[in-house]
Each structure stands twice: as C-alpha cells, then as structure tokens.
Design a protein around this motif. Structure first.
Motif, PDB file in Angstrom:
ATOM      1  N   ASN A   1      39.895  27.064  27.832  1.00  0.00           N
ATOM      2  CA  ASN A   1      40.765  27.641  28.749  1.00  0.00           C
ATOM      3  C   ASN A   1      40.727  26.644  29.876  1.00  0.00           C
ATOM      4  OD1 ASN A   1      42.400  29.085  30.967  1.00  0.00           O
ATOM      5  ND2 ASN A   1      42.078  30.919  29.646  1.00  0.00           N
TER       6      ASN A   1
ATOM      7  N   THR B   1      40.005  34.393  26.386  1.00  0.00           N
ATOM      8  CA  THR B   1      40.671  33.385  25.647  1.00  0.00           C
ATOM      9  C   THR B   1      40.324  33.744  24.035  1.00  0.00           C
ATOM     10  OG1 THR B   1      40.430  32.177  27.683  1.00  0.00           O
ATOM     11  CG2 THR B   1      41.745  31.217  25.382  1.00  0.00           C
TER      12      THR B   1
ATOM     13  N   LEU C   1      38.304  37.233  32.207  1.00  0.00           N
ATOM     14  CA  LEU C   1      39.378  36.116  31.623  1.00  0.00           C
ATOM     15  C   LEU C   1      38.947  36.010  29.972  1.00  0.00           C
ATOM     16  CD1 LEU C   1      41.480  34.005  31.696  1.00  0.00           C
ATOM     17  CD2 LEU C   1      39.780  32.294  32.225  1.00  0.00           C
TER      18      LEU C   1
ATOM     19  N   CYS D   1      45.756  35.005  25.548  1.00  0.00           N
ATOM     20  CA  CYS D   1      44.912  35.064  26.839  1.00  0.00           C
ATOM     21  C   CYS D   1      45.072  36.444  27.533  1.00  0.00           C
ATOM     22  CB  CYS D   1      45.125  33.748  27.831  1.00  0.00           C
ATOM     23  SG  CYS D   1      44.360  33.831  29.026  1.00  0.00           S
TER      24      CYS D   1
ATOM     25  N   THR E   1      37.529  38.813  38.318  1.00  0.00           N
ATOM     26  CA  THR E   1      38.806  38.831  37.332  1.00  0.00           C
ATOM     27  C   THR E   1      37.714  38.546  35.783  1.00  0.00           C
ATOM     28  OG1 THR E   1      40.661  38.278  38.554  1.00  0.00           O
ATOM     29  CG2 THR E   1      40.645  37.501  35.962  1.00  0.00           C
TER      30      THR E   1
ATOM     31  N   VAL F   1      43.814  38.526  31.012  1.00  0.00           N
ATOM     32  CA  VAL F   1      43.502  38.603  32.452  1.00  0.00           C
ATOM     33  C   VAL F   1      43.136  40.142  32.758  1.00  0.00           C
ATOM     34  CG1 VAL F   1      43.881  37.989  34.889  1.00  0.00           C
ATOM     35  CG2 VAL F   1      44.601  36.473  33.039  1.00  0.00           C
ATOM     36  N   ASP F   2      41.863  40.593  32.925  1.00  0.00           N
ATOM     37  CA  ASP F   2      41.722  41.860  33.312  1.00  0.00           C
ATOM     38  C   ASP F   2      42.520  43.022  32.441  1.00  0.00           C
ATOM     39  OD1 ASP F   2      39.758  41.605  35.385  1.00  0.00           O
ATOM     40  OD2 ASP F   2      41.547  41.383  37.012  1.00  0.00           O
TER      41      ASP F   2
ATOM     42  N   CYS G   1      35.282  35.539  36.494  1.00  0.00           N
ATOM     43  CA  CYS G   1      35.416  34.363  37.527  1.00  0.00           C
ATOM     44  C   CYS G   1      34.656  34.852  38.692  1.00  0.00           C
ATOM     45  CB  CYS G   1      36.947  34.558  37.751  1.00  0.00           C
ATOM     46  SG  CYS G   1      38.066  33.943  36.128  1.00  0.00           S
TER      47      CYS G   1
ATOM     48  N   LEU H   1      43.896  33.813  39.332  1.00  0.00           N
ATOM     49  CA  LEU H   1      42.759  34.485  39.198  1.00  0.00           C
ATOM     50  C   LEU H   1      41.756  34.864  40.451  1.00  0.00           C
ATOM     51  CD1 LEU H   1      41.388  32.031  36.536  1.00  0.00           C
ATOM     52  CD2 LEU H   1      42.196  34.378  35.879  1.00  0.00           C
TER      53      LEU H   1
ATOM     54  N   TRP I   1      45.243  30.225  34.820  1.00  0.00           N
ATOM     55  CA  TRP I   1      44.555  30.330  33.259  1.00  0.00           C
ATOM     56  C   TRP I   1      45.568  29.502  32.567  1.00  0.00           C
ATOM     57  CZ3 TRP I   1      46.566  34.648  35.901  1.00  0.00           C
ATOM     58  CH2 TRP I   1      47.633  35.198  35.534  1.00  0.00           C
TER      59      TRP I   1
ATOM     60  N   VAL J   1      41.233  26.071  32.966  1.00  0.00           N
ATOM     61  CA  VAL J   1      41.387  26.678  34.346  1.00  0.00           C
ATOM     62  C   VAL J   1      41.930  25.692  35.333  1.00  0.00           C
ATOM     63  CG1 VAL J   1      40.344  28.228  36.298  1.00  0.00           C
ATOM     64  CG2 VAL J   1      40.096  28.690  33.519  1.00  0.00           C
TER      65      VAL J   1
END
Length: 276
Positions: free
Chosen positions: A148, A259, A257, A195, A255, A197-198, A271, A251, A117, A150
């Motif tokens: 983002n 932002t 994500l 950001c 997941t 993540v989970d 994801c 990721l 990310w 990625v």
C-alpha cells in the motif's frame, strides 16, 4: 511457494512459509536469499530450522536496492477521470525506510494532515536484468506481494515531482510474503485487489486492468537501469483513493488499513500518528 522475511530474536531470517510453520532458508533476509542464482531450487529443497506459532513479519524485502513505483496504471480509473491512456509509465521512487511489515503500524507523520491509501500489486525481482525483452522480463520476476503506497497528499502536490509525498518513513506496508511467479495462485490474468479503511471497502479492482503489466514494467525499467534481486516495483493503484472523494477522506490515528490481493494475501495495519 510463499517466501518471507520474519523477525526472530532481534534479527531477521528468510523463510519458506507453510500453513503451520516457517522453514529457514539459510539467509538473514529475502533480498540476500534472492541473490543466489538458484534461489528457487534452494527454496523448494530447504529443510533448515523451523519456526512455529505466530510469526513476526518484517517487510518482505528489508533493504531493497530500489523501490520503483508506477502512477496512473489502471485503465478504468484513467478513463473515468477523462484522461487518455499513457504511452509510457509514470515513474517515481521510494526509499527502503518507507517500508514496514504486513502487520506493523503505519506512521502518520506529524508534518502531514492528508495521508491517503493506495492499494497496489507489488512485483519482486529475482534475477539481474538489463535491456530485457518481454520474456526475459517475465523470467526475472521472483514473485508478487501486497503493498500500500500510503501517500502524504499535501506534500506530494507541493511540486510537480511526487517523491516527497511518497516516501515518508514507515508508511508503506509490504508483504506478508511473496508468492513465487510459478505458483498457480497468481497465474490468472487478473487478480482481485481491494482496500478497506475501518471496514469500508474503498478500492476494488482487477489487476488485469493494468495498462502496463508486470513484464512490461520490468522490460521498460530495465532500459533505464539494471534491476537486481530484491528490487520492488509497485504497479499502481485503482480509483477510490481518499483525496479524490468529496469531501476528501484521509487516514486517522487508529485507522485500520487492510490491503488484500486474491491468491497472495493481505496486509493489516493500524495507523498511528507520529509523536515527536
């Protein structure tokens, strides 16, 4: 104002966003709309068809001519890595097919096992500009969005050139809208960027920490190439990326994500691993 591109009945429409509805701007997408030299007046005065209820957001710019990205652009992150601040921006690019909408799935390509990310402030160009000074550059900015970048780390570092890890198809969420540059919501010298993540906050920064701010980037890029309405500049990411963690974190299929940028909004993407 908030301007966006939404999906409607198998096509797309450029719209002005309100809390409870969207107003049609008379063009198929925001890139086409920004090509009008008086787009700001048109956007403010638009009274076309309205769309209510849940909106299906396409990438805020569906087919930009250019997506230019900047690396190593947050002072704190650069200094904490023991590096000197750069004298010039580090540039790379994406193709338009990398972009997805603010709530679309992000594709984790089958060819990569190291998808990472990179939360970023996105700048959208609203007027053609070439050889700009700072004021001309600032005036050419239509507004700001959430992005983002990625990245497939295992592809990025195959060579010294980064593009191959940065532009896998359907990997880069952008949107859900752009907030116009004259909006008080984005007038502060620095906006909070995060950001998740989970549910874990993995990046947190202030856009005031950028080494090269949006106007400086527009001016610099305009020396290289003419920037045109709908072009996007991704301004760089702060520390906290997964590849730099010990152990590294990437990721995974499923997941979530998220932002988020203060005053602009958020992208929220699940994801999904590519199947062939």
């Amino acid at each position: 104002m908030k301007l966006a591109t939404i999906r409607v009945n198998g096509t797309t429409r450029a719209v002005r966003i309100h809390e409870d509805k969207a107003v049609d701007l008379g063009e198929s997408d925001l890139v086409a709309f920004l090509r009008h030299s008086d787009w700001a007046t048109r956007a403010a005065d638009a009274d076309g068809e309205t769309y209510e209820g849940a909106l299906d957001y396409a990438p805020v710019v569906v087919a930009p001519e250019k997506v230019v990205c900047v690396g190593l652009n947050y002072r704190t992150h650069i200094l904490e890595m023991g590096r000197e601040l750069p004298s010039h921006p580090t540039l790379f690019s994406k193709f338009a097919r990398a972009l997805v909408g603010a709530y679309d799935d992000v594709t984790l390509p089958a060819a990569s096992t190291q998808m990472d990310w990179e939360a970023e402030l996105g700048v959208v160009i609203g007027a053609e500009v070439r050889h700009a000074d700072t004021e001309q550059a600032r005036a050419a900015i239509a507004g700001y969005t959430v992005l983002n970048d990625v990245t497939a780390r295992d592809w990025q570092y195959r060579t010294t050139q980064w593009d191959q890890g940065k532009t896998f198809e359907a990997t880069t969420p952008i949107g859900p809208w752009l907030v116009t540059a004259d909006d008080p919501a984005v007038s502060a010298p620095g906006l909070n960027l995060t950001c998740e993540v989970d549910g874990d906050t993995v990046q947190k920064a202030d856009t005031g920490d950028l080494v090269f701010d949006p106007a400086a980037l527009v001016a610099y890029l305009s020396e290289i190439v003419t920037l045109v309405p709908g072009d996007v500049i991704a301004t760089g990411t702060p520390g906290g990326v997964g590849h730099a963690r010990k152990p590294a974190r990437y990721l995974q299929d499923g997941t979530l994500l998220v932002t988020r940028i203060e005053g602009i909004g958020e992208t929220r993407n699940t994801c999904r691993r590519e199947t062939r």
